[in-house]
Write a protein that holds these residues in place. Structure first.
Motif, PDB file in Angstrom:
ATOM      1  N   GLY A 153       0.839  -1.144   0.120  1.00 24.60           N
ATOM      2  CA  GLY A 153      -0.040  -0.049   0.021  1.00 24.60           C
ATOM      3  C   GLY A 153       0.933   1.102  -0.050  1.00 24.60           C
ATOM      4  N   MET A 154       1.377   1.539   1.237  1.00 22.09           N
ATOM      5  CA  MET A 154       2.164   3.038   1.557  1.00 22.09           C
ATOM      6  C   MET A 154       3.640   2.503   1.288  1.00 22.09           C
ATOM      7  SD  MET A 154      -0.216   5.225   3.838  1.00 22.09           S
ATOM      8  CE  MET A 154       1.126   6.687   3.797  1.00 22.09           C
ATOM      9  N   ALA A 155       3.994   1.329   1.146  1.00 21.62           N
ATOM     10  CA  ALA A 155       5.367   1.057   0.925  1.00 21.62           C
ATOM     11  C   ALA A 155       5.524  -0.075   0.069  1.00 21.62           C
ATOM     12  CB  ALA A 155       5.980   0.382   2.364  1.00 21.62           C
ATOM     13  N   ALA A 156       6.629  -0.184  -0.667  1.00 16.83           N
ATOM     14  CA  ALA A 156       6.826  -1.307  -1.918  1.00 16.83           C
ATOM     15  C   ALA A 156       8.292  -1.394  -2.102  1.00 16.83           C
ATOM     16  CB  ALA A 156       6.097  -0.877  -2.954  1.00 16.83           C
ATOM     17  N   TYR A 157       8.576  -2.732  -2.560  1.00  9.92           N
ATOM     18  CA  TYR A 157      10.044  -2.814  -2.984  1.00  9.92           C
ATOM     19  C   TYR A 157       9.840  -3.969  -4.150  1.00  9.92           C
ATOM     20  CZ  TYR A 157      10.447  -7.072  -0.385  1.00  9.92           C
ATOM     21  OH  TYR A 157      10.211  -8.645  -0.095  1.00  9.92           O
ATOM     22  N   SER A 158      10.999  -3.902  -4.784  1.00  6.95           N
ATOM     23  CA  SER A 158      11.381  -4.594  -5.815  1.00  6.95           C
ATOM     24  C   SER A 158      12.561  -4.994  -6.011  1.00  6.95           C
ATOM     25  CB  SER A 158      10.719  -3.806  -7.216  1.00  6.95           C
ATOM     26  OG  SER A 158      10.944  -4.484  -8.438  1.00  6.95           O
TER      27      SER A 158
END
Length: 127
Positions: free
Chosen positions: A82-87
């Motif tokens: 949602g308010m945080a993501a990583y790849s």
């Protein structure tokens, strides 16, 4: 003696040449422009990895980029909270982790759904 030299020449020509992998290297940088330092990987490190993370929304969104050599290739991951993501992605040729652009995006629909749920809860409680 000639047979020995011919055998030695054949062995040298058939020997697999060791090629060193070079990757871009940086740790928790705000911009890809800060990730232009090259690094010679160790012999057991066969991959270059790039991890891109974001936190927040709109003008308050922050991003971090980490690039390094790796002995293993993690599966390409895209995790969205949602308010945080990583790849994370990896590649196996020298300097292939040049780009800091990974497919990380914040899902605004999830944020709106969470805000709507919070609003409904507050209205039910009477706040």
């Amino acid at each position: 003696m000639k047979a020995f030299l011919v055998a030695l020449l054949a062995a040298v020509l058939c020997a697999q040449q060791a090629s060193s992998l070079f990757c871009y290297l940086c740790e928790n940088e705000h911009s890809n422009w800060n990730c232009m330092k090259t690094y010679k990987c160790k012999d057991n490190e066969k991959y270059c990895t790039t991890t891109y993370s974001t936190v927040g929304t709109g003008k308050d969104m922050g991003q971090r980029i980490t690039k390094k050599c790796s002995a293993d290739c993690p599966e390409a991951t895209n995790v969205d909270f949602g308010m945080a993501a990583y790849s994370t992605k990896c590649c196996s040729t020298s300097l292939c982790n040049f780009s800091g652009a990974n497919s990380v995006r914040i899902d605004y629909a999830v944020i709106l759904l969470g805000m709507a749920g919070s609003l409904v809860c507050m209205l039910r409680v009477g706040l």
